[in-house]
Design a protein around this motif. Structure first.
Motif, PDB file in Angstrom:
ATOM      1  N   LYS A 277      37.697  34.866  32.744  1.00  0.00           N
ATOM      2  CA  LYS A 277      37.092  35.323  34.067  1.00  0.00           C
ATOM      3  C   LYS A 277      37.888  35.777  34.984  1.00  0.00           C
ATOM      4  O   LYS A 277      39.030  35.111  35.190  1.00  0.00           O
ATOM      5  CB  LYS A 277      36.230  34.145  34.740  1.00  0.00           C
ATOM      6  N   THR A 278      37.427  36.889  35.758  1.00  0.00           N
ATOM      7  CA  THR A 278      38.471  37.295  36.864  1.00  0.00           C
ATOM      8  C   THR A 278      38.375  36.334  38.056  1.00  0.00           C
ATOM      9  O   THR A 278      37.395  35.999  38.219  1.00  0.00           O
ATOM     10  CB  THR A 278      38.096  38.742  37.058  1.00  0.00           C
ATOM     11  N   PHE A 279      39.435  36.389  38.568  1.00  0.00           N
ATOM     12  CA  PHE A 279      39.497  35.286  39.671  1.00  0.00           C
ATOM     13  C   PHE A 279      39.257  36.149  41.100  1.00  0.00           C
ATOM     14  O   PHE A 279      39.753  37.273  41.340  1.00  0.00           O
ATOM     15  CB  PHE A 279      41.011  34.743  39.915  1.00  0.00           C
ATOM     16  N   GLY A 280      38.154  35.696  41.840  1.00  0.00           N
ATOM     17  CA  GLY A 280      37.755  36.366  42.830  1.00  0.00           C
ATOM     18  C   GLY A 280      36.409  35.682  43.454  1.00  0.00           C
ATOM     19  O   GLY A 280      36.085  34.828  42.842  1.00  0.00           O
ATOM     20  N   SER A 281      35.949  36.397  44.685  1.00  0.00           N
ATOM     21  CA  SER A 281      34.679  35.651  45.270  1.00  0.00           C
ATOM     22  C   SER A 281      33.544  36.085  44.696  1.00  0.00           C
ATOM     23  O   SER A 281      33.370  36.908  43.784  1.00  0.00           O
ATOM     24  CB  SER A 281      34.732  36.147  46.688  1.00  0.00           C
ATOM     25  N   ILE A 282      32.572  35.083  44.618  1.00  0.00           N
ATOM     26  CA  ILE A 282      31.296  35.323  43.956  1.00  0.00           C
ATOM     27  C   ILE A 282      30.234  36.015  45.067  1.00  0.00           C
ATOM     28  O   ILE A 282      29.077  36.030  44.878  1.00  0.00           O
ATOM     29  CB  ILE A 282      30.799  34.188  43.317  1.00  0.00           C
ATOM     30  N   GLY A 283      30.710  36.062  46.183  1.00  0.00           N
ATOM     31  CA  GLY A 283      29.865  36.483  47.217  1.00  0.00           C
ATOM     32  C   GLY A 283      28.970  35.145  47.964  1.00  0.00           C
ATOM     33  O   GLY A 283      29.337  34.156  48.075  1.00  0.00           O
ATOM     34  N   ARG A 284      27.707  35.284  48.172  1.00  0.00           N
ATOM     35  CA  ARG A 284      26.783  34.392  48.487  1.00  0.00           C
ATOM     36  C   ARG A 284      25.660  34.119  47.527  1.00  0.00           C
ATOM     37  O   ARG A 284      24.779  33.499  47.712  1.00  0.00           O
ATOM     38  CB  ARG A 284      26.117  34.861  49.916  1.00  0.00           C
TER      39      ARG A 284
ATOM     40  N   ARG B  76      48.657  35.526  39.233  1.00  0.00           N
ATOM     41  CA  ARG B  76      48.146  35.668  37.979  1.00  0.00           C
ATOM     42  C   ARG B  76      48.356  36.962  37.134  1.00  0.00           C
ATOM     43  O   ARG B  76      48.737  36.719  36.085  1.00  0.00           O
ATOM     44  CB  ARG B  76      46.527  35.652  38.004  1.00  0.00           C
ATOM     45  N   ARG B  77      48.454  37.913  37.862  1.00  0.00           N
ATOM     46  CA  ARG B  77      48.654  39.174  36.815  1.00  0.00           C
ATOM     47  C   ARG B  77      50.440  39.089  36.415  1.00  0.00           C
ATOM     48  O   ARG B  77      50.497  39.249  35.353  1.00  0.00           O
ATOM     49  CB  ARG B  77      48.512  40.434  37.635  1.00  0.00           C
ATOM     50  N   GLU B  78      51.258  38.788  37.541  1.00  0.00           N
ATOM     51  CA  GLU B  78      52.645  38.480  37.137  1.00  0.00           C
ATOM     52  C   GLU B  78      52.830  37.593  35.909  1.00  0.00           C
ATOM     53  O   GLU B  78      53.524  37.593  35.114  1.00  0.00           O
ATOM     54  CB  GLU B  78      53.562  38.014  38.418  1.00  0.00           C
TER      55      GLU B  78
ATOM     56  N   LYS C 196      42.990  37.735  52.145  1.00  0.00           N
ATOM     57  CA  LYS C 196      44.636  37.480  51.610  1.00  0.00           C
ATOM     58  C   LYS C 196      44.943  36.520  50.806  1.00  0.00           C
ATOM     59  O   LYS C 196      45.896  36.648  49.652  1.00  0.00           O
ATOM     60  CB  LYS C 196      45.323  37.469  53.056  1.00  0.00           C
ATOM     61  N   GLN C 197      44.367  35.491  50.738  1.00  0.00           N
ATOM     62  CA  GLN C 197      44.655  34.411  49.811  1.00  0.00           C
ATOM     63  C   GLN C 197      44.161  34.823  48.511  1.00  0.00           C
ATOM     64  O   GLN C 197      44.874  34.365  47.504  1.00  0.00           O
ATOM     65  CB  GLN C 197      43.953  33.038  50.303  1.00  0.00           C
ATOM     66  N   ILE C 198      43.070  35.330  48.360  1.00  0.00           N
ATOM     67  CA  ILE C 198      42.422  35.817  47.063  1.00  0.00           C
ATOM     68  C   ILE C 198      43.357  36.901  46.369  1.00  0.00           C
ATOM     69  O   ILE C 198      43.656  36.751  45.283  1.00  0.00           O
ATOM     70  CB  ILE C 198      41.130  36.316  47.297  1.00  0.00           C
ATOM     71  N   HIS C 199      43.832  37.985  47.365  1.00  0.00           N
ATOM     72  CA  HIS C 199      44.629  38.686  46.767  1.00  0.00           C
ATOM     73  C   HIS C 199      46.093  38.333  46.281  1.00  0.00           C
ATOM     74  O   HIS C 199      46.417  38.648  45.402  1.00  0.00           O
ATOM     75  CB  HIS C 199      44.680  39.980  47.885  1.00  0.00           C
ATOM     76  N   GLU C 200      46.777  37.261  47.086  1.00  0.00           N
ATOM     77  CA  GLU C 200      47.966  36.846  46.579  1.00  0.00           C
ATOM     78  C   GLU C 200      47.752  36.034  45.367  1.00  0.00           C
ATOM     79  O   GLU C 200      48.678  36.018  44.325  1.00  0.00           O
ATOM     80  CB  GLU C 200      48.537  35.944  47.816  1.00  0.00           C
TER      81      GLU C 200
ATOM     82  N   LEU D 254      33.857  32.661  48.971  1.00  0.00           N
ATOM     83  CA  LEU D 254      33.895  31.325  48.116  1.00  0.00           C
ATOM     84  C   LEU D 254      34.264  31.833  46.519  1.00  0.00           C
ATOM     85  O   LEU D 254      33.979  32.830  46.057  1.00  0.00           O
ATOM     86  CB  LEU D 254      32.303  30.818  48.053  1.00  0.00           C
ATOM     87  N   VAL D 255      35.242  30.995  46.089  1.00  0.00           N
ATOM     88  CA  VAL D 255      35.721  31.219  44.667  1.00  0.00           C
ATOM     89  C   VAL D 255      35.630  30.099  43.889  1.00  0.00           C
ATOM     90  O   VAL D 255      35.717  28.963  44.194  1.00  0.00           O
ATOM     91  CB  VAL D 255      37.611  31.432  45.008  1.00  0.00           C
ATOM     92  N   PRO D 256      35.151  30.377  42.540  1.00  0.00           N
ATOM     93  CA  PRO D 256      35.085  29.138  41.732  1.00  0.00           C
ATOM     94  C   PRO D 256      36.122  28.759  41.088  1.00  0.00           C
ATOM     95  O   PRO D 256      37.230  29.649  40.642  1.00  0.00           O
ATOM     96  CB  PRO D 256      34.115  29.858  40.650  1.00  0.00           C
ATOM     97  N   LEU D 257      36.458  27.501  41.096  1.00  0.00           N
ATOM     98  CA  LEU D 257      37.696  26.666  40.380  1.00  0.00           C
ATOM     99  C   LEU D 257      37.276  26.254  39.069  1.00  0.00           C
ATOM    100  O   LEU D 257      37.881  26.494  38.075  1.00  0.00           O
ATOM    101  CB  LEU D 257      38.255  25.910  41.207  1.00  0.00           C
TER     102      LEU D 257
END
Length: 283
Positions: free
Chosen positions: A81-88, A151-153, A142-146, A124-127
């Motif tokens: 799964k891609t790391f990112g926000s799930i919105g609301r 993870r890409r690196e 900014k935290q999500i982007h970093e 909100l990001v699922p862990l």
């Protein structure tokens, strides 16, 4: 005359039909033929033939196809799964929430989580969605982007790392010092590349015992602190020959090694200080 020919044609068509459905439709057809002209009867017969033609087709069902596709996706072992926000759109009712600073906020209702997101302008990001309750984290953009960049690196680094290769070296226990240093440099290069190295040492004088060969292995490992460790411990393969396999230390092992060495140095200093104290008291 035309009526007689028409009746013969109808009788022949009815006799040749093998389908019970065709026979069912031919009954009203015969009743209709008695009240129509020859040309109208032919048109009715053609329409009836077209009605009774069945073409085998595959039943249309979206549910089955969707289930098959979903099953295929679930069975994919390497799917990530891609790391990112799930919105609301939060599927669960109760969540365990971690703040953007890494502090646990405990279990919260999704409505309270949404209000918190709106107040602090967070995402909100699922862990760990498989836990009960599922664990989510509030993060800034900014935290999500970093985290995505990290993870890409990491993924690039893991893809570049090829399969572990096994290198082998064999030499005598009576090897000269200069030649041994050359062998050790070669081993260090392989260890730096994360290869495994099998070292075999042969001993001409069997009467000396395997202690000399085993000490040689420890000497080689000691030249690569925080790097090399044993994958398989030194052992005697046969009389006059011993072998072992070295590998690169993991980051955790290197950290533990540094900690252990620091403790050793502390113990040595304490022992030296204690000896100095005893000698001063004796004086």
């Amino acid at each position: 005359m035309a009526s007689l020919c028409l009746r013969k044609l109808i009788h022949q068509a009815t006799r040749n039909e093998t389908s019970c459905i065709n026979k069912y439709f031919d009954i009203p057809l015969m009743q209709t033929m008695q009240k129509t002209t020859f040309s109208q009867a032919l048109m009715v017969m053609a329409g009836a033939k077209r009605r009774l033609m069945f073409v085998p087709t595959k039943s249309f069902c979206t549910t089955g196809e969707a289930e098959k596709k979903s099953e295929g996706k679930k069975k994919t072992p390497n799917a990530q799964k891609t790391f990112g926000s799930i919105g609301r759109k939060i599927p669960q009712r109760i969540l365990h929430v971690i703040s953007e600073n890494g502090d646990s906020l405990g279990n919260m209702h999704r409505g309270d989580v949404i209000r918190l997101m709106n107040d602090r302008d967070l995402k909100l990001v699922p862990l760990r969605e498989n836990e009960e309750p599922p664990v989510y984290r509030l993060m800034t953009g900014k935290q999500i982007h970093e985290e995505q960049l990290k993870r890409r690196e990491k993924q690039k680094a893991s893809s570049k790392a090829g399969p572990v290769q096994l290198k082998e070296l064999t030499f005598s226990a009576a090897i000269a010092k200069h030649d041994l240093e050359t062998k050790i440099r070669q081993i260090q290069q392989w260890i730096d590349k994360k290869h495994h190295v099998r070292i075999s040492v042969q001993q001409r004088n069997v009467a000396d015992g395997p202690e000399k060969m085993l000490a040689l292995f420890d000497q080689i490992v000691a030249t690569m602190p925080e790097k090399a460790t044993y994958l398989s411990q030194p052992r005697v393969v046969k009389e006059g020959k011993s072998t072992c396999v070295l590998r690169h230390m993991s980051d955790k092992e290197a950290s533990e090694y540094r900690k252990m060495e620091k403790e050793k140095q502390t113990d040595i200093l304490k022992e030296e200080h204690g000896n100095e104290t005893k000698s001063s008291e004796l004086q």
